[in-house]
Design an enzyme around this catalytic site. Structure first.
Site, PDB file in Angstrom:
ATOM      1  N   GLU A   1       0.818  -1.203   0.000  1.00 32.66           N
ATOM      2  CA  GLU A   1       0.000   0.000   0.000  1.00 32.66           C
ATOM      3  C   GLU A   1       0.858   1.261   0.000  1.00 32.66           C
ATOM      4  OE1 GLU A   1      -2.085  -2.860   2.951  1.00 32.66           O
ATOM      5  OE2 GLU A   1      -0.121  -2.633   2.004  1.00 32.66           O
TER       6      GLU A   1
ATOM      7  N   TRP B   1      15.990 -36.174 -20.261  1.00 29.70           N
ATOM      8  CA  TRP B   1      15.031 -35.478 -19.400  1.00 29.70           C
ATOM      9  C   TRP B   1      13.650 -36.045 -19.685  1.00 29.70           C
ATOM     10  CZ3 TRP B   1      16.943 -32.729 -15.619  1.00 29.70           C
ATOM     11  CH2 TRP B   1      18.168 -32.085 -15.765  1.00 29.70           C
TER      12      TRP B   1
ATOM     13  N   ARG C   1      17.480 -21.329 -10.585  1.00 30.54           N
ATOM     14  CA  ARG C   1      18.114 -20.662 -11.721  1.00 30.54           C
ATOM     15  C   ARG C   1      17.041 -20.333 -12.760  1.00 30.54           C
ATOM     16  NH1 ARG C   1      20.690 -25.211 -10.493  1.00 30.54           N
ATOM     17  NH2 ARG C   1      20.088 -26.296 -12.401  1.00 30.54           N
TER      18      ARG C   1
END
Length: 379
Positions: free
Chosen positions: A52, A175, A212
């Protein structure tokens, strides 16, 4: 634009502080006058100015006109007490703002509604509950810690193939998910005070366990390694890399005191954990981590750690990535490794489930009973 439109902007601003404000909540604020945004801001760091204050000062700097008749949209009820900074309610009142729109009340039952009541008593129009659910979800870890001061808010992150494997039989896992999914995983690391893995993941991947994110300054989580027999190598990345976040190794009794001292000399914290049924007692560990000011924890461990976390009942939230890939056999490493329930009525069921695509992957997010009561602000 509607109140919800402006509050959505305030929520987007609040999210920019996620990961930087712990143990405080992330909060955003937008000042609107005559249908246009004239000031905005968010709580950027613990101990820094509240959203605020930033938004009102921004509005004052942008326009010479006074803020009489303006509306301020705030994702969390303005504080009405003196802490490290003066009350935000006074800042709003002194600025001449005439209307306040709040997403959710302060989750602390001792002060909930106090800021709203104060502003109404001073003659301001106050609207509460605009996009309340979204606001509570954004600060779910903070809400949890208000009502449960003994343990951190725990998120279990999993990533698996369609047939439920995290690696091939040889341990190869790079992966399974897409780069987009892995980037979001780093976002989760940044948002949490600490990250936890087991010795199996440590030896298999030698991970850095840092956050990262390209183009952004991030905050590394504290790295917690479950290593009952202290098998970690002294040249492991979690020990040797440069990071402002600590590494904590949780061991069992009977480990070599000379090796323990060598790790302590390297700046590593070593905790001797309680053993329960031949495994580290995760419930006891959660209490000890909370005493170390860890309010949110991300678990990224392998199948044994993931299954143990669920069995111990410490998991609040699950982030489960599914990649459109299949091992096509039954000899891969499963996402959960251990004995499950005998009956379907005893399985872990996610509540408030949402899905989100990341490239070709799908992220399924949900909450586990009974902890998911936090999403309703503890009411």
């Amino acid at each position: 634009m509607t109140d919800s439109d402006y509050m959505a902007r305030a929520l987007a601003l609040a999210a920019r502080g996620k990961g930087y404000t712990s143990p405080n909540p992330c909060v955003g604020a937008v000042v609107v006058k005559d249908g246009r945004i004239i000031g905005q801001g968010f709580h950027a760091r613990a101990g820094g100015p509240h959203a605020e204050v930033v938004a009102i000062d921004d509005a004052a700097a942008r326009t010479p006109e006074k803020l009489a008749g303006a509306t301020i949209y705030v994702t969390l009820e303005p504080c009405n007490h003196f802490g490290k900074t003066p009350p935000c309610t006074h800042k709003i009142l002194n600025a001449g703002i005439g209307r306040v729109v709040v997403a959710c009340k302060d989750p602390n039952p001792d002060v909930a509604g106090g800021g709203i009541v104060f502003l109404r008593e001073k003659g301001l129009e106050v609207v509460s509950g605009v996009m309340e659910q979204e606001a509570l979800t954004l600060i779910e870890d903070f809400v949890w810690n208000v009502h449960n001061k003994n343990t951190p808010f725990v998120t279990l992150k999993c990533a698996a193939t369609l047939d439920g494997y995290i690696a091939t039989r040889t341990g190869d896992s790079k992966w399974i998910t897409s780069g987009a999914s892995r980037s979001f995983g780093h976002e989760l690391r940044h948002q949490n005070d600490a990250i936890l893995i087991g010795a199996g993941t440590l030896h298999g991947d030698d991970p850095s366990l840092t956050a990262r994110i390209e183009g952004r300054q991030t905050r590394d989580p504290a790295r917690i390694i479950l290593d009952t027999r202290l098998t970690i190598q002294e040249n492991a990345k979690v020990v040797t890399q440069k990071s402002s976040a600590p590494t904590i190794i949780v061991i069992g009794p009977g480990c070599d005191p000379v090796k323990i001292q060598r790790f302590k000399d390297k700046g590593v914290q070593v905790l001797e954990g309680r053993i329960c049924e031949n495994l580290l007692d995760l419930n006891d560990l959660m209490i000890r981590l909370r005493k170390l000011s860890i309010t949110s924890l991300l678990i990224e461990g392998g199948g044994c750690v993931a299954a143990s976390a669920l069995a111990a009942g410490i998991v609040n939230k699950v982030c489960y990535f599914i990649a459109p890939k299949m091992m096509g056999g039954n000899d891969g490493i499963p996402v959960f490794n251990g004995s499950g329930p005998e009956k379907i009525k005893d399985v872990f069921e996610l509540r408030r489930v949402s899905t989100r695509p990341f490239a070709s992957d799908m992220l399924i997010t949900g909450y586990i009973e009974p902890q998911n009561r936090i999403i309703d602000g503890g009411r």
